[in-house]
Design a protein around this motif. Structure first.
Motif, PDB file in Angstrom:
ATOM      1  N   VAL A  78      25.164  21.750  14.371  1.00 40.07           N
ATOM      2  CA  VAL A  78      26.322  20.874  14.580  1.00 40.07           C
ATOM      3  C   VAL A  78      26.718  20.318  13.219  1.00 40.07           C
ATOM      4  CG1 VAL A  78      27.184  18.829  15.792  1.00 40.07           C
ATOM      5  CG2 VAL A  78      25.412  20.255  16.857  1.00 40.07           C
ATOM      6  N   GLY A  79      27.899  20.673  12.743  1.00 39.55           N
ATOM      7  CA  GLY A  79      28.794  21.752  13.178  1.00 39.55           C
ATOM      8  C   GLY A  79      28.922  22.710  12.008  1.00 39.55           C
ATOM      9  N   ALA A  80      30.114  23.272  11.821  1.00 39.16           N
ATOM     10  CA  ALA A  80      30.352  24.146  10.667  1.00 39.16           C
ATOM     11  C   ALA A  80      30.121  23.348   9.376  1.00 39.16           C
ATOM     12  CB  ALA A  80      31.772  24.701  10.709  1.00 39.16           C
ATOM     13  N   VAL A  81      30.576  22.089   9.375  1.00 37.48           N
ATOM     14  CA  VAL A  81      30.222  21.118   8.327  1.00 37.48           C
ATOM     15  C   VAL A  81      29.154  20.211   8.948  1.00 37.48           C
ATOM     16  CG1 VAL A  81      31.031  19.204   6.898  1.00 37.48           C
ATOM     17  CG2 VAL A  81      32.527  21.183   7.323  1.00 37.48           C
ATOM     18  N   GLU A  82      27.986  20.111   8.321  1.00 34.95           N
ATOM     19  CA  GLU A  82      26.846  19.453   8.976  1.00 34.95           C
ATOM     20  C   GLU A  82      27.142  17.999   9.351  1.00 34.95           C
ATOM     21  OE1 GLU A  82      23.046  20.337   7.202  1.00 34.95           O
ATOM     22  OE2 GLU A  82      22.210  18.475   7.975  1.00 34.95           O
ATOM     23  N   HIS A  83      26.849  17.689  10.615  1.00 38.55           N
ATOM     24  CA  HIS A  83      27.042  16.336  11.145  1.00 38.55           C
ATOM     25  C   HIS A  83      26.012  15.379  10.533  1.00 38.55           C
ATOM     26  CE1 HIS A  83      26.984  13.056  14.092  1.00 38.55           C
ATOM     27  NE2 HIS A  83      28.202  13.424  14.403  1.00 38.55           N
ATOM     28  N   PRO A  84      26.330  14.101  10.338  1.00 39.38           N
ATOM     29  CA  PRO A  84      25.325  13.137   9.875  1.00 39.38           C
ATOM     30  C   PRO A  84      24.150  13.032  10.858  1.00 39.38           C
ATOM     31  CG  PRO A  84      27.526  12.166   9.793  1.00 39.38           C
ATOM     32  CD  PRO A  84      27.659  13.483  10.506  1.00 39.38           C
ATOM     33  N   SER A  85      22.990  12.664  10.318  1.00 31.66           N
ATOM     34  CA  SER A  85      21.815  12.422  11.159  1.00 31.66           C
ATOM     35  C   SER A  85      21.234  11.072  10.743  1.00 31.66           C
ATOM     36  CB  SER A  85      20.814  13.571  10.989  1.00 31.66           C
ATOM     37  OG  SER A  85      19.924  13.598  12.073  1.00 31.66           O
ATOM     38  N   LEU A  86      21.925  10.019  11.157  1.00 34.89           N
ATOM     39  CA  LEU A  86      21.596   8.645  10.787  1.00 34.89           C
ATOM     40  C   LEU A  86      21.416   7.831  12.063  1.00 34.89           C
ATOM     41  CD1 LEU A  86      24.472   8.293   8.178  1.00 34.89           C
ATOM     42  CD2 LEU A  86      22.036   8.651   7.667  1.00 34.89           C
ATOM     43  N   PRO A  87      20.593   6.779  12.032  1.00 36.81           N
ATOM     44  CA  PRO A  87      20.400   5.993  13.261  1.00 36.81           C
ATOM     45  C   PRO A  87      21.719   5.547  13.890  1.00 36.81           C
ATOM     46  CG  PRO A  87      18.836   5.306  11.590  1.00 36.81           C
ATOM     47  CD  PRO A  87      19.763   6.293  10.925  1.00 36.81           C
ATOM     48  N   GLU A  88      22.705   5.195  13.072  1.00 35.63           N
ATOM     49  CA  GLU A  88      23.970   4.689  13.610  1.00 35.63           C
ATOM     50  C   GLU A  88      24.946   5.792  14.021  1.00 35.63           C
ATOM     51  OE1 GLU A  88      22.765   4.293  10.574  1.00 35.63           O
ATOM     52  OE2 GLU A  88      24.318   4.574   9.050  1.00 35.63           O
ATOM     53  N   HIS A  89      24.699   7.020  13.610  1.00 35.90           N
ATOM     54  CA  HIS A  89      25.621   8.121  13.928  1.00 35.90           C
ATOM     55  C   HIS A  89      24.838   9.433  13.908  1.00 35.90           C
ATOM     56  CE1 HIS A  89      29.554  10.469  12.827  1.00 35.90           C
ATOM     57  NE2 HIS A  89      29.199  10.630  14.087  1.00 35.90           N
ATOM     58  N   HIS A  90      24.591   9.990  15.097  1.00 39.63           N
ATOM     59  CA  HIS A  90      23.744  11.187  15.170  1.00 39.63           C
ATOM     60  C   HIS A  90      24.013  11.982  16.443  1.00 39.63           C
ATOM     61  CE1 HIS A  90      21.586   7.970  17.298  1.00 39.63           C
ATOM     62  NE2 HIS A  90      21.129   8.935  18.072  1.00 39.63           N
ATOM     63  N   ILE A  91      23.459  13.186  16.469  1.00 44.78           N
ATOM     64  CA  ILE A  91      23.517  14.045  17.652  1.00 44.78           C
ATOM     65  C   ILE A  91      22.308  13.713  18.518  1.00 44.78           C
ATOM     66  CG2 ILE A  91      23.581  16.441  18.483  1.00 44.78           C
ATOM     67  CD1 ILE A  91      26.016  15.456  16.716  1.00 44.78           C
ATOM     68  N   THR A  92      22.550  13.347  19.774  1.00 41.80           N
ATOM     69  CA  THR A  92      21.446  12.919  20.636  1.00 41.80           C
ATOM     70  C   THR A  92      20.745  14.098  21.316  1.00 41.80           C
ATOM     71  OG1 THR A  92      22.852  12.591  22.561  1.00 41.80           O
ATOM     72  CG2 THR A  92      22.576  10.719  21.073  1.00 41.80           C
ATOM     73  N   PHE A  93      21.531  15.132  21.694  1.00 41.33           N
ATOM     74  CA  PHE A  93      20.911  16.314  22.311  1.00 41.33           C
ATOM     75  C   PHE A  93      21.840  17.501  22.179  1.00 41.33           C
ATOM     76  CE2 PHE A  93      23.153  14.366  25.985  1.00 41.33           C
ATOM     77  CZ  PHE A  93      23.940  15.425  26.403  1.00 41.33           C
ATOM     78  N   ILE A  94      21.237  18.686  22.340  1.00 43.57           N
ATOM     79  CA  ILE A  94      22.000  19.924  22.503  1.00 43.57           C
ATOM     80  C   ILE A  94      21.511  20.572  23.792  1.00 43.57           C
ATOM     81  CG2 ILE A  94      22.591  22.178  21.530  1.00 43.57           C
ATOM     82  CD1 ILE A  94      21.893  21.008  18.741  1.00 43.57           C
TER      83      ILE A  94
END
Ligand SMILES: [Fe+2]
Length: 146
Positions: A78-94
């Protein structure tokens, strides 16, 4: 496409609400029909950088180093441009599906995980769907023929 959302765990079911959520076990009554929930590439709902950072990018890898025979690897980033992985903004599940039937969920914690997941499939036909949830930007969808 009809979309049903589990109000307990955020799982998406296609075409009908299941008797029980395959992720959290919640009963059918906990599902709500939300046909405009999923955003996808080029559907005009978002666009631009937000879209590039959220649409699941699906890659099929035919040679698996763990299971050498009869395994098709699926990588989702996630995604073509990598999504942030920070406590305040992140992907919770796939969540992963084949032909819109749920097969697996990967939970992600921002402290330790990149916004990506992989599966080792016994199946090599059908269409794989991926649904990811961003804690700020909601649910995103992509699919690819196996
Ligand atoms: Fe996001």
């Amino acid at each position: 496409m009809k979309i049903f959302l589990c109000q307990v765990c955020g799982h998406v079911a296609f075409d009908g609400a299941p008797e029980h959520c395959p992720v959290c076990g919640a009963p059918r009554e906990k599902f709500s029909e939300k046909n405009d929930l999923l955003k996808k590439e080029g559907d005009g709902t978002v666009g631009g950088e937000i879209e590039q950072k959220h649409v699941p990018a699906i890659t099929l890898v035919k040679t698996c180093s763990l299971i050498p025979v009869g395994c098709l690897d699926v990588h989702v980033k996630v995604g073509a441009v990598e999504h942030p992985s920070l406590p305040e903004h992140h992907i919770t599940f796939i969540d992963f599906y084949i032909d819109k039937k749920f097969i697996a969920r990967t939970h992600l914690t921002p402290e330790h995980c990149h916004p990506a997941a992989a599966l080792h499939l016994k199946t090599s036909s059908g269409t794989l769907q991926a649904v990811e949830n961003c804690n700020i930007h909601g649910w995103w969808f992509a699919e690819k023929a196996l």
